[in-house]
Scaffold this active site. Structure first.
Site, PDB file in Angstrom:
ATOM      1  N   HIS A  40       0.293  -1.290  -0.171  1.00  0.00           N
ATOM      2  CA  HIS A  40       0.095   0.067   0.199  1.00  0.00           C
ATOM      3  C   HIS A  40       1.201   1.387  -0.136  1.00  0.00           C
ATOM      4  O   HIS A  40       0.966   2.064   1.064  1.00  0.00           O
ATOM      5  CB  HIS A  40      -0.555   0.080   1.245  1.00  0.00           C
ATOM      6  CG  HIS A  40      -1.539  -1.110   1.659  1.00  0.00           C
ATOM      7  ND1 HIS A  40      -1.387  -2.405   2.238  1.00  0.00           N
ATOM      8  CD2 HIS A  40      -2.908  -1.155   1.320  1.00  0.00           C
ATOM      9  CE1 HIS A  40      -2.580  -3.431   1.567  1.00  0.00           C
ATOM     10  NE2 HIS A  40      -3.293  -2.625   1.509  1.00  0.00           N
ATOM     11  N   HIS A  80      -1.149  -1.019   7.453  1.00  0.00           N
ATOM     12  CA  HIS A  80      -0.508  -1.132   6.082  1.00  0.00           C
ATOM     13  C   HIS A  80      -0.061  -0.072   5.625  1.00  0.00           C
ATOM     14  O   HIS A  80       0.516  -0.550   4.690  1.00  0.00           O
ATOM     15  CB  HIS A  80      -2.593  -1.076   4.769  1.00  0.00           C
ATOM     16  CG  HIS A  80      -3.007   0.055   5.339  1.00  0.00           C
ATOM     17  ND1 HIS A  80      -3.746   0.128   6.709  1.00  0.00           N
ATOM     18  CD2 HIS A  80      -3.525   1.415   4.393  1.00  0.00           C
ATOM     19  CE1 HIS A  80      -4.252   1.509   5.998  1.00  0.00           C
ATOM     20  NE2 HIS A  80      -4.316   1.745   5.250  1.00  0.00           N
ATOM     21  N   GLY A 158     -10.341   6.212   7.939  1.00  0.00           N
ATOM     22  CA  GLY A 158     -11.275   5.171   7.934  1.00  0.00           C
ATOM     23  C   GLY A 158     -11.538   4.617   9.124  1.00  0.00           C
ATOM     24  O   GLY A 158     -12.326   4.290   8.986  1.00  0.00           O
ATOM     25  N   HIS A 263      -5.555   2.679  -3.697  1.00  0.00           N
ATOM     26  CA  HIS A 263      -5.640   1.163  -2.034  1.00  0.00           C
ATOM     27  C   HIS A 263      -5.152   0.367  -2.343  1.00  0.00           C
ATOM     28  O   HIS A 263      -5.913  -0.754  -3.216  1.00  0.00           O
ATOM     29  CB  HIS A 263      -6.120   1.591  -1.639  1.00  0.00           C
ATOM     30  CG  HIS A 263      -6.425   1.345  -0.908  1.00  0.00           C
ATOM     31  ND1 HIS A 263      -6.197   1.889   1.006  1.00  0.00           N
ATOM     32  CD2 HIS A 263      -6.335  -0.214   0.323  1.00  0.00           C
ATOM     33  CE1 HIS A 263      -6.271   1.019   2.165  1.00  0.00           C
ATOM     34  NE2 HIS A 263      -6.523   0.151   1.786  1.00  0.00           N
ATOM     35  N   ARG A 324     -15.997 -19.044  39.638  1.00  0.00           N
ATOM     36  CA  ARG A 324     -15.804 -17.890  39.407  1.00  0.00           C
ATOM     37  C   ARG A 324     -15.710 -17.066  40.755  1.00  0.00           C
ATOM     38  O   ARG A 324     -14.424 -15.705  40.773  1.00  0.00           O
ATOM     39  CB  ARG A 324     -17.365 -16.643  39.034  1.00  0.00           C
ATOM     40  CG  ARG A 324     -18.815 -17.457  39.977  1.00  0.00           C
ATOM     41  CD  ARG A 324     -19.808 -15.752  39.879  1.00  0.00           C
ATOM     42  NE  ARG A 324     -20.795 -17.155  40.179  1.00  0.00           N
ATOM     43  CZ  ARG A 324     -21.290 -15.398  40.132  1.00  0.00           C
ATOM     44  NH1 ARG A 324     -21.328 -14.365  40.029  1.00  0.00           N
ATOM     45  NH2 ARG A 324     -22.418 -15.850  41.125  1.00  0.00           N
ATOM     46  N   GLU A 372     -16.014  -4.057  25.913  1.00  0.00           N
ATOM     47  CA  GLU A 372     -15.219  -4.976  25.914  1.00  0.00           C
ATOM     48  C   GLU A 372     -14.047  -5.184  24.768  1.00  0.00           C
ATOM     49  O   GLU A 372     -12.988  -5.625  25.407  1.00  0.00           O
ATOM     50  CB  GLU A 372     -15.615  -6.360  25.546  1.00  0.00           C
ATOM     51  CG  GLU A 372     -16.304  -6.707  26.856  1.00  0.00           C
ATOM     52  CD  GLU A 372     -18.351  -5.907  26.406  1.00  0.00           C
ATOM     53  OE1 GLU A 372     -19.096  -5.835  27.895  1.00  0.00           O
ATOM     54  OE2 GLU A 372     -18.157  -4.715  25.601  1.00  0.00           O
ATOM     55  N   PHE A 397     -20.032 -12.198  26.584  1.00  0.00           N
ATOM     56  CA  PHE A 397     -19.320 -10.485  26.086  1.00  0.00           C
ATOM     57  C   PHE A 397     -18.388 -10.294  25.319  1.00  0.00           C
ATOM     58  O   PHE A 397     -17.719  -9.327  24.266  1.00  0.00           O
ATOM     59  CB  PHE A 397     -19.843  -9.299  27.188  1.00  0.00           C
ATOM     60  CG  PHE A 397     -21.028  -9.710  27.872  1.00  0.00           C
ATOM     61  CD1 PHE A 397     -22.262 -10.293  27.152  1.00  0.00           C
ATOM     62  CD2 PHE A 397     -21.078  -9.310  29.140  1.00  0.00           C
ATOM     63  CE1 PHE A 397     -23.404 -10.529  27.728  1.00  0.00           C
ATOM     64  CE2 PHE A 397     -22.297  -8.957  29.730  1.00  0.00           C
ATOM     65  CZ  PHE A 397     -23.228  -9.662  29.233  1.00  0.00           C
ATOM     66  N   HIS A 421     -19.608 -17.058  34.232  1.00  0.00           N
ATOM     67  CA  HIS A 421     -20.968 -17.301  33.489  1.00  0.00           C
ATOM     68  C   HIS A 421     -21.376 -18.252  32.330  1.00  0.00           C
ATOM     69  O   HIS A 421     -22.083 -17.642  31.191  1.00  0.00           O
ATOM     70  CB  HIS A 421     -22.287 -15.688  33.766  1.00  0.00           C
ATOM     71  CG  HIS A 421     -22.138 -15.285  35.039  1.00  0.00           C
ATOM     72  ND1 HIS A 421     -21.670 -14.721  35.543  1.00  0.00           N
ATOM     73  CD2 HIS A 421     -23.460 -15.000  34.758  1.00  0.00           C
ATOM     74  CE1 HIS A 421     -21.508 -14.000  36.972  1.00  0.00           C
ATOM     75  NE2 HIS A 421     -22.704 -14.211  36.526  1.00  0.00           N
ATOM     76  N   GLN A 433     -26.845 -14.115  27.709  1.00  0.00           N
ATOM     77  CA  GLN A 433     -26.076 -13.783  28.937  1.00  0.00           C
ATOM     78  C   GLN A 433     -25.053 -15.335  29.420  1.00  0.00           C
ATOM     79  O   GLN A 433     -23.941 -15.595  29.517  1.00  0.00           O
ATOM     80  CB  GLN A 433     -26.707 -13.723  30.206  1.00  0.00           C
ATOM     81  CG  GLN A 433     -27.792 -12.597  30.480  1.00  0.00           C
ATOM     82  CD  GLN A 433     -27.130 -10.874  29.849  1.00  0.00           C
ATOM     83  OE1 GLN A 433     -26.511 -10.355  31.009  1.00  0.00           O
ATOM     84  NE2 GLN A 433     -27.820 -10.702  29.201  1.00  0.00           N
TER      85      GLN A 433
END
Length: 623
Positions: A40, A80, A158, A263, A324, A372, A397, A421, A433
């Site tokens: 690139h 890139h 971008g 590009h 946990r 996250e 998650f 969980h 969940q």
């Protein structure tokens, strides 16, 4: 040496030297991508003036000690543009300029996008939108260590469309990261079309200002403006700073500048390439004496090793605890033994129990809130500077951050992740969940280790094993409290397993972990009443897996049944199947057999086919 001191001492000649260097970097980018027939070059050309000024005027970096924590850090989020990074490092003396000819070759550390195979690179980039999160982790790490360095992140316009950029921008201002400097190369062109906001640098500034940043818009090809902006950025006082630089993709060459359709397209035609090089007016024989200044202080600060032994579990024989909860206890104990351990969480610390670490070591705990992607990106930044980050949230998650985890593996990041969980056994909260894909997800990560404890003793040991194991380690924990299986002094190892029930007359082998291990043990006792002996294996190390123990069970029993609180695809069952494939054995996989719903843990395990009752039925039928 051509590095001058203050901005007021600089002259037009100084800027002419920098411009000549930028054109040299453009030449390298054009020639190396043409030679490799891929790459690139135009995105390198837009940022060449910014990079030349940053590296040879402001960056403080000891090329002989790239891991020195006092070094400024540079993250090329727009990965890139790697040929530009390789070019500036070569011109600074990191390696011979001739080495640039090896760009993208199989045996070269100058890859198409940066990776830490090159020792002057901290993290892999190229999956766009992740560099600012990495910078946040680095800036937090330096603040924690009391190091007055700067972290520069060069982004493309971008990639600023990515949500992870704004997760990072939000946390950076909240944490007052005035050692973090973002630079957006606003060249107005994406891969397939014009970017969303073109060359509107003021708009980018307003958006970052809305997130609490101080900003400045500049002409990214005007050396005086670049110089003034970088000096301003280094003087941050309480807030991160952003430079939005208006540039042109392909700058310096008339037929490439601001032209669409280039590009990732190298200039391979010899006549066109020569025309481009002639326009740059770069004398390839010119000798530069520009240097990158090292940080002040001399010597080197490198990551420390383990400082002490982690305290062993201390449960009573009748205790029950969720894995946990034991994870939280183990994490606190690990923090006492190892000062380089840090903990991150996504506003779930009272459920993942990482709050135990927070209470003991608040200065080493970093709340990332419900973001996250940024949490994992920041953990990658911490790991790059020698910390051992433990990131915790619900297993479900973590799917949001899978690309960050994947890139963490490419970065060879030494980071640890706990997904709590897991499975339908969480109960009434329902399927949104329930982590039911996480084993498949984490097993597929290159070089990962996957651990799945079933009781408190094993869970605490898994925390220790994670810290002692290089690379990405995933620990899967569950919500319900369960009885202890092991004594406090039980030993565990990565790649191990435990045979909990066995006899000379075993007719089948049950392989499980987590909640379903307890269901399997209960099923074993029920089956004994029918005169059916079964072997029970705790496969607490899902990757790597204990092949020897599994193959012995195949030879002894001829029937292997896996039971997991996970969807059928990619989990514990398929880890076992990958070992016993081709053996003379009957194999049966029990897993969550459909989309779960709210309900009690007991009812859910039964309805979806992994309860002790269902295990007993399956063994009776198969035997």
């Amino acid at each position: 040496m051509e590095r001058q001191g203050s901005l007021t001492e600089r002259s037009a000649t100084d800027y002419q030297t920098l411009q000549a260097m930028a054109n040299r970097l453009r030449r390298h980018s054009l020639e190396t991508t043409a030679r490799s027939k891929s790459g690139h070059p135009t995105t390198c050309m837009s940022a060449a003036d910014l990079v030349a000024t940053l590296f040879f005027r402001y960056l403080r970096f000891d090329l002989k000690h790239p891991k020195d924590r006092r070094n400024d850090r540079f993250v090329l989020s727009k990965g890139h543009a790697a040929p530009l990074l390789w070019a500036v490092l070569a011109e600074a003396g990191a390696f011979p300029v001739e080495h640039l000819k090896t760009l993208r070759q199989i045996d070269s550390d100058l890859e198409g996008h940066p990776t830490p195979r090159n020792k002057w690179v901290d993290v892999a980039t190229g999956s766009l939108g992740q560099g600012l999160s990495v910078g946040v982790g680095m800036a937090l790490s330096s603040k924690l260590d009391g190091i007055a360095n700067k972290v520069y992140v060069l982004m493309g316009d971008g990639e600023v469309a990515e949500g992870s950029i704004w997760e990072a921008a939000s946390l950076a201002s909240y944490r007052n990261l005035d050692n973090l400097i973002g630079i957006v190369d606003v060249n107005g062109l994406g891969q397939s079309q014009r970017t969303m906001f073109g060359h509107d640098t003021d708009l980018y500034c307003r958006r970052f200002e809305a997130f609490g940043w101080e900003t400045r818009a500049i002409d990214g090809h005007d050396y005086e403006e670049i110089d003034e902006a970088l000096q301003w950025a280094r003087q941050g006082d309480g807030s991160p700073r952003l430079i939005a630089a208006r540039t042109f993709k392909g700058a310096g060459v008339s037929f490439l500048s601001d032209a669409e359709g280039h590009h990732g397209v190298p200039v391979t035609d010899p006549e066109e390439l020569q025309k481009a090089l002639d326009e740059l007016n770069d004398d390839p024989d010119r000798q530069f004496h520009l240097t990158i200044a090292p940080p002040e202080g001399g010597g080197s600060i490198d990551p420390d090793g383990f400082q002490g032994q982690m305290e062993k579990p201390s449960y009573g024989p009748d205790d029950t605890i969720a894995t946990r909860g034991a994870y939280g206890i183990g994490l606190r104990k690990l923090g006492e033994a190892h000062p380089e351990v840090v903990a991150l969480d996504g506003d779930t610390k009272n459920s993942t129990y990482s709050q135990d670490f927070l209470k003991a070591y608040p200065e080493r705990f970093f709340e990332c809130y419900i973001a996250e992607q940024n949490m994992i990106g920041a953990a990658t930044g911490f790991a790059a500077l020698g910390k051992i980050p433990f990131s915790s949230t619900f297993a479900a998650f973590l799917t949001r951050a899978y690309d960050q985890i994947r890139m963490g593996a490419v970065s060879q990041a030494n980071m640890k992740i706990c997904g709590s969980h897991a499975g339908a056994s969480i109960g009434e909260d329902g399927p949104s969940q329930m982590g039911l894909e996480d084993l498949a997800m984490m097993r597929a990560i290159a070089g990962s280790t996957v651990l799945y404890p079933s009781d408190g003793v094993c869970a605490e040991n898994c925390v220790r094993l994670a810290a002692e194991t290089e690379g990405i380690v995933y620990i899967r924990t569950t919500r319900p409290k369960t009885p202890l299986i092991y004594p406090n002094d039980e030993e565990f190892e990565v790649g191990g397993s435990k045979v909990l029930r066995s006899s000379a007359n075993d007719q089948a082998t049950l392989v499980a972990a987590g909640v379903t291990l307890h269901e399997s043990l209960a099923a074993c006792e029920e089956l004994k009443k029918d005169g059916i002996e079964v072997r029970v294996i705790d496969l607490y190390s899902v990757k790597p897996v204990d092949a020897d123990t599994l193959l012995r069970a195949v030879r002894d029993t001829g029937l292997v049944i896996t039971v997991e609180d996970h969807y059928p695809e990619g989990g514990l069952g398929e880890a076992v199947a990958s070992v016993i494939a081709g053996q003379d054995v009957r194999f049966h996989k029990m897993a969550v057999s459909g989309l779960p719903r709210s309900g009690s843990p007991t009812a859910l395990l039964d309805k979806f086919g992994i309860s002790r009752k269902r295990i007993v039925e399956a063994v009776r039928k198969l035997v």
